[in-house]
Scaffold this active site. Structure first.
Site, short mmCIF file in Angstrom:
data_model
loop_
_atom_site.label_atom_id
_atom_site.label_comp_id
_atom_site.label_asym_id
_atom_site.label_seq_id
_atom_site.Cartn_x
_atom_site.Cartn_y
_atom_site.Cartn_z
N CYS A 1 -7.22 -1.22 1.38
CA CYS A 1 -6.16 -1.69 2.27
C CYS A 1 -6.81 -1.96 3.62
O CYS A 1 -7.54 -1.11 4.15
CB CYS A 1 -5.07 -0.64 2.38
N CYS B 1 -5.19 0.81 6.45
CA CYS B 1 -5.47 2.25 6.42
C CYS B 1 -6.77 2.59 5.68
O CYS B 1 -7.21 3.73 5.72
CB CYS B 1 -4.31 3.02 5.81
N CYS C 1 0.32 3.18 3.67
CA CYS C 1 0.75 2.64 4.96
C CYS C 1 1.77 1.51 4.86
O CYS C 1 2.23 1.00 5.87
CB CYS C 1 -0.45 2.18 5.78
N CYS D 1 0.85 -1.19 0.00
CA CYS D 1 0.00 0.00 0.00
C CYS D 1 0.88 1.24 0.00
O CYS D 1 1.80 1.36 0.83
CB CYS D 1 -0.90 -0.01 1.24
N CYS E 1 -7.67 -5.84 -9.90
CA CYS E 1 -7.25 -4.79 -10.81
C CYS E 1 -6.90 -3.55 -9.98
O CYS E 1 -7.78 -2.94 -9.37
CB CYS E 1 -8.41 -4.51 -11.78
#
Length: 163
Positions: A113, A116, A67, A64, A136
């Protein structure tokens, strides 16, 4: 007062999934570019075929951008022809949160995510075997960690590395 270890929620692969406290979240968000904020925080989408990670074929892990939680392994990446990096499965199913998305008059499944809550992309049931799924993802939502480098295991480590 509780300590971080008392409130931490760990994934089965050993990564801290505890959401960032407000002060850390503010620091993480302020480190994003305007385009990154549009996609990660406002559920935007980058244009197809322009993302910096679309043609990356190196071994490693995709984390991510906000984070640093590992979201996808390079070995799960495949060429979907859609213009966005696509993966057959997440790094750890606990690292992504799937949410029904009815924006734009469509019904889709959004990928967030798990730590976060940032927008990553969408998942579709038209991927290759063995999962049949296509995660995707916007390149701008990801940071690539090459093989041999360890992804950050806790949000404190991600925040310290970024600042």
């Amino acid at each position: 007062m509780t300590t971080p270890s008392e409130t931490a929620r760990m994934s089965s692969t050993g990564f801290d999934l505890t959401p960032p406290p407000p002060d850390v979240r503010e620091r993480l968000e302020s480190a994003l570019t305007a385009e990154e904020r549009d996609v990660l925080l406002r559920h935007g989408t980058e244009a197809p075929f322009c993302g910096g990670l679309l043609n990356n074929k190196e071994p490693g892990v995709y984390c991510c951008k906000m984070c640093d939680l590992p979201l996808f392994k390079a070995e799960e990446k495949f060429e979907s022809g859609t213009g966005w990096p696509s993966f057959t499965a997440p790094f750890d199913k606990e690292h992504v949160r799937l949410v029904k998305d009815t924006s734009y008059g469509m019904v889709r499944v959004e990928i967030l995510c798990a730590r976060c809550g940032s927008h990553q992309g969408h998942v579709f049931p038209d991927g290759p075997p063995p999962t049949g799924m296509r995660f995707c993802i916007n390149s701008i939502s990801l940071r690539f960690v090459p093989e041999g480098e360890e992804p950050t295991r806790s949000l404190d480590g991600a925040a310290d590395a970024a600042f």
